[in-house]
Design an enzyme around this catalytic site. Structure first.
Site, PDB file in Angstrom:
ATOM      1  N   CYS A  34       0.865  -1.173   0.000  1.00 61.63           N
ATOM      2  CA  CYS A  34       0.000   0.000   0.000  1.00 61.63           C
ATOM      3  C   CYS A  34       0.912   1.236   0.000  1.00 61.63           C
ATOM      4  O   CYS A  34       1.818   1.336   0.828  1.00 61.63           O
ATOM      5  CB  CYS A  34      -0.898   0.010   1.234  1.00 61.63           C
ATOM      6  SG  CYS A  34      -1.814   1.562   1.411  1.00 61.63           S
TER       7      CYS A  34
ATOM      8  N   ASP B  69      -0.293  -5.809   0.276  1.00 63.34           N
ATOM      9  CA  ASP B  69      -1.547  -6.083  -0.420  1.00 63.34           C
ATOM     10  C   ASP B  69      -1.360  -7.375  -1.189  1.00 63.34           C
ATOM     11  O   ASP B  69      -0.270  -7.667  -1.682  1.00 63.34           O
ATOM     12  CB  ASP B  69      -1.885  -4.952  -1.401  1.00 63.34           C
ATOM     13  CG  ASP B  69      -2.301  -3.677  -0.688  1.00 63.34           C
ATOM     14  OD1 ASP B  69      -2.997  -3.777   0.333  1.00 63.34           O
ATOM     15  OD2 ASP B  69      -1.935  -2.601  -1.171  1.00 63.34           O
TER      16      ASP B  69
END
Length: 155
Positions: free
Chosen positions: A53, A60
């Site tokens: 992120c 992620d």
């Protein structure tokens, strides 16, 4: 093996390689398509794709599915693996990662057609699916559905 010369310019296959630090540093390699002139689809699936992120630095996760109909070139799969792995320490939004993958492959391969499905696991409680495609799907080529269901959590 029909023609070993088509592999002569590969630099990453068959040897030790280091994961690139970023997608920009990653080298996507290609080989001439020995079936150029025949329409067929190629699929790669990366079920453990990761990036960061850009705001929090938290990891992620996504399930990436790449489909393409080659033209004169095929992507060398180890270089693709290293390219995808280079996102591991790369901070970008899901949309940017997914579209970057598609555009980079188009730039290197100049395929007849390509699509990328980025099926991201929830961030902030909301799963995000991103789709990138070049033009209309070619007629006469069997291209199966990507087969990734909408995120349903554990239920």
């Amino acid at each position: 093996m029909a023609n070993e010369d088509i592999y002569a310019n590969l630099t990453q296959l068959g040897g030790a390689t280091k994961l690139p630090n970023s997608p920009e540093e990653a080298v996507l390699e290609r080989v001439p398509n020995p079936q150029a002139g025949t329409n067929y689809a190629v699929r790669f699936t990366a079920p453990e794709f990761t990036s960061l992120c850009p705001m929090t630095g938290q990891p992620d996760f996504a399930h990436i599915v790449l489909d393409y109909v080659p033209g004169d070139w095929l992507v060398e799969s180890k270089s693709l693996k290293l390219f995808l792995g280079s996102f591991r320490n790369h901070g970008a939004f899901h949309e940017d990662c997914t579209v970057t993958i598609g555009k980079r492959l188009v730039e290197v391969l100049q395929p007849q057609w390509l699509r990328v499905g980025g099926y991201w696991y929830p961030r902030g409680g909301i799963p995000i699916d991103i789709f990138y495609q070049t033009g209309e799907q070619p007629v006469g080529v069997w291209i199966p559905d990507q087969g990734v269901p909408t995120y349903r959590g554990r239920g």
